[in-house]
Design a protein around this motif. Sequence first.
Motif, PDB file in Angstrom:
ATOM      1  N   PHE A   1       1.471  -5.792  -6.410  1.00 58.59           N
ATOM      2  CA  PHE A   1       2.217  -5.167  -7.402  1.00 58.59           C
ATOM      3  C   PHE A   1       1.146  -5.163  -8.796  1.00 58.59           C
ATOM      4  CE2 PHE A   1       5.160  -5.245 -10.968  1.00 58.59           C
ATOM      5  CZ  PHE A   1       5.874  -3.917 -10.539  1.00 58.59           C
ATOM      6  N   GLN A   2       0.370  -6.265  -8.815  1.00 55.57           N
ATOM      7  CA  GLN A   2      -0.383  -6.158 -10.109  1.00 55.57           C
ATOM      8  C   GLN A   2      -1.524  -5.097 -10.000  1.00 55.57           C
ATOM      9  OE1 GLN A   2      -0.426  -8.344 -13.004  1.00 55.57           O
ATOM     10  NE2 GLN A   2       1.508  -9.033 -11.832  1.00 55.57           N
ATOM     11  N   GLU A   3      -2.032  -4.697  -8.691  1.00 58.78           N
ATOM     12  CA  GLU A   3      -2.733  -3.512  -8.508  1.00 58.78           C
ATOM     13  C   GLU A   3      -2.132  -2.073  -8.937  1.00 58.78           C
ATOM     14  OE1 GLU A   3      -4.140  -4.080  -4.552  1.00 58.78           O
ATOM     15  OE2 GLU A   3      -5.702  -5.593  -5.100  1.00 58.78           O
TER      16      GLU A   3
ATOM     17  N   ASP B   1       0.956  -1.118   0.072  1.00 53.93           N
ATOM     18  CA  ASP B   1       0.020   0.191  -0.139  1.00 53.93           C
ATOM     19  C   ASP B   1       0.952   1.235  -0.171  1.00 53.93           C
ATOM     20  OD1 ASP B   1      -2.469  -1.204  -0.024  1.00 53.93           O
ATOM     21  OD2 ASP B   1      -2.581  -1.254   2.193  1.00 53.93           O
ATOM     22  N   MET B   2       1.767   1.162   0.829  1.00 56.67           N
ATOM     23  CA  MET B   2       2.945   2.280   0.872  1.00 56.67           C
ATOM     24  C   MET B   2       3.610   2.575  -0.562  1.00 56.67           C
ATOM     25  SD  MET B   2       6.154   2.668   3.003  1.00 56.67           S
ATOM     26  CE  MET B   2       5.498   2.646   4.877  1.00 56.67           C
TER      27      MET B   2
ATOM     28  N   VAL C   1      11.407  -3.597  -9.489  1.00 54.62           N
ATOM     29  CA  VAL C   1      10.655  -4.389  -8.679  1.00 54.62           C
ATOM     30  C   VAL C   1      11.314  -5.877  -8.271  1.00 54.62           C
ATOM     31  CG1 VAL C   1       9.477  -5.495 -10.639  1.00 54.62           C
ATOM     32  CG2 VAL C   1       8.360  -5.592  -8.089  1.00 54.62           C
ATOM     33  N   HIS C   2      11.299  -6.003  -7.115  1.00 55.62           N
ATOM     34  CA  HIS C   2      11.950  -7.414  -6.625  1.00 55.62           C
ATOM     35  C   HIS C   2      11.297  -8.458  -7.220  1.00 55.62           C
ATOM     36  CE1 HIS C   2      13.600 -10.718  -4.215  1.00 55.62           C
ATOM     37  NE2 HIS C   2      14.436 -10.039  -3.889  1.00 55.62           N
TER      38      HIS C   2
END
Length: 718
Positions: A563-565, A528-529, A553-554
Amino acid sequence: MDPTRKFVKHVKRVVFKVGTAVVTRDDGRLAVGRVGAIFEQLEELNSQGYEIILVTSGAVGAGRQRLKYRRLVNSSFADLQKPQVEIDGKACAAVGQNGLMALYDNLFSQLDVTSSQLLVTDNDFKSPDFRMQLSETVDTLLSLRSIPIFNENDAISTRRAPYETFLLQDSSGIFWDNDSLAALLALELKADLLVLLSDVEGLYSGPPSDPHSKLINTYIKEKHEGLITFGDKSRVGRGGMHAKVKAAVHAADSGTPVIITSGFAADNITKVLHGQRIGTLFHKDSHLWITLTDVGAREMALAARECSRKLQSIPSHERRKILLDIATALEEKESAIKAENDADVSAARKAGYDDSLVSRLLLKPGKIAALAKSIRTIADMKEPIGQILSRTELADGLVLEKTSCPLGVLLIVFESRPDALVQIAALAIRSGNGLLLKGGKEANRSNAILHKIITSVIPDTVGKKLIGIVTSREEIPDLLKLDDVIDLVIPRGSNYLVSQIKNTTKIPVLGHADGICHVYVDKSANMDMARHIVVDAKLDYPAACNAMETLLVHQDLTTSTGFQELLVELKHEGVSLYGGPRASSLFNIAFADSFHHEYNSKACTIEVVDDVQDAIDHIHKHGSGHTECIVTEDQEVAEYFLHQVDSAAVFLNASTRFCDGARFGLGAEVGISTSKIHARGPVGVEGLLTTRWVLRGTGQVVKGDKGVDYTHKKLALD
C-alpha cells in the motif's frame, strides 16, 4: 460581428449587382450622387485587396429617358397630338448603355480606379469556350485591380419575352434578368459572396410598405419558402424582389452566400464586408442556424417528433445505412472537425477554463476513428424497434404482445464533451428517437460542425430536423416546459446543472448528478493487482465520471509495503492526495473538506475503514450510486460487497473505468444513469426504448367478462 456573418472574414472575390431602382431616380435620370457613394465604397474595398465584380442594370431605363427627350425636341406640335408609341426596349438599351458606362467610367476615374465593360447574352453561356475565356479575362482584369462591369446586352439579345419571364438554370443554362445574371456570374467566376443592392433594406415577410412586415435577417428555405408575400415588382426594370430571392436561393444552394440589402443606405456595402447584420442573408447552411427564437421551442420539438415518426417507419436497413453514412462522413471530415475543435480548445485555455474541462473538450488523436467504429457497432446491432418481448394468449383467438418502441423526443443537455453529441445522435437514430441537443458554449464550434456533418446525411424521407441543436442556455427553460412533446431529458454535466433541471421540469429526467466512484482495497487483496486497478481508475482519464474519486483501504493494510508503494506511485504520477480523519493523520496528507466531492482531475480522497461493511456504509453515506469496485481475493467478502452495494455498477477486481457503454458492448451511451427507474448504469439503445401492448383479436368483447374463458397462456416469441 454577427455570428451568422463570420464567413465574410474569408471573403475575397465579391460580385455586386446594382438594380435599375438604385442607379436611376424617380424621373428616370441617372442617380449620380447615389452611384457615386456606392463607387466610393467599391474603391475602398478594391484598395484593401478585395476583387470586385459589378453587374449593373439601368441601361434600358436611362436610354428610354434620353430617347423620350430626343423624340420630344424633334416632334412637331401635330406629332405630339398623336398617341405616343412606346419606344423599342432594345433601342433604349443601346442608347442607355453608352450613357451608363460613360458615367461609370468618369466616376471611377475620379477615384483613380480603372473599370472595364463586358456585355453578355444568354446564348454566350452555351459555349464552353466562351465561359473559359470569360473566366480568364476576368482573372486578368482583377489581377490588374480593374473592376469588370457586366450588363446584359439587351440591344442584340434574341431571347423571347425577356421582360415577362423569369427562369434561372444552372451555370450552363440561361438567365432572364440581371439578378439571375449576377447569380450565374457569381458561380461561374467562383465568387465568395454575391451582394444584390436594392431600393429596400432586404427581404421582408410582406410588402415593405406594410407596417406589419418584418425584415428577415436570414432566409431559411425550410421556414420562409411559400410564406412570404411579395409586393409589386420594381417600379423600373423587370425583376423586383421575387426575382432577387430566386437568384439568391439558387446561388446560395450552389455554395455562394448572398446578401440582399439597400443601395440607398450610406456605407451598407462596407458594413456587409465587416460582418454586420445588414439586409437578408442567404446561405446553404442557414437551416442549421435556426434558433428557438426563430421557430419557437414547441415548433422545434414537434418537428423532431414528426421526423422521428418518419424514421421509425423506414426499413431497418435504411436506418442502418444512415449510421454507416455518418461514420464515413466523420472520417472524411476529420481534418475539418479537428480544426474547429482546436479552436474551441484554444479559446477555452485563453478563457482560463480548468484543465478537467479542457480535457473533456479535446478530441484526442484517434477519437474520430473510435467514434466511427462505435457508430458502426451500433449500426450492426439487432433491430431494436418493434421487437416482440412477450406473447400471451389471453383467451382463444385473443393474443397480447408486448413490443419495444422508441420513447419519442429526447432533450440532451451536456457540457464540454463534443464526442457525446456523436454518440447520442447515433443511439437516437438507431432507436428511432427525435433529438434536441444543447452543448456547452465552450464546444460551440465542435458541436456545430459535428451537427452539420451528421444532419447532412439524413435523407429527406426522414428530415434533417430529426436532430435539432439549441444555441443558448436561455432557451432551455422553454423546452423544459414541453412535457407533452418531449419524453425524456438527459443532463450530462455538473451537479448544479442536473439538480437545476430536475427541479424545473415535469419531464422525466435520466442521469446522474455526480460520479463519486470508490475503490475498496480489502485486506486479502493482491496488492500488485490493486495498484494496477487504482492507478488506472484514477489516471486513465481523470475527468471522466467513472474515474475513481475515493480510495478506501482496509485498516490492516495501512502499514503494508504494497500500500505504501501504491501511495508513492500515485504521488509520482502527480495525483494530489487528500485524507479523511483517519487517513490524513496516518499518511500525513492534506485533510479532505468533504467525502462527497468529484475532483475530475489528478486528485483523490483516501480513507481507512475497519472492514467490508464499514466500506459499504461509507459508500452508501458519501457516494453517488455510480460505480464501485472491490479488490479482494476473498470470494465470500467479494460476493457480500457485490450484493450489498446499492450502486448502478459494482465491480470485482476491475477498474471503475470499465463502466462505459462502448466497453459494455452497447456501442455508445447517452450517459450513465444513477436512477432506479427505467434505465440504470450506462444507457445505450435499450435505455432509449419503452414498450407498448398490441392486442390481436377476432371480435371479442368484455361484456362483464361473461362468456370469456381466460387462458393467460405464455406463447413462444416466434
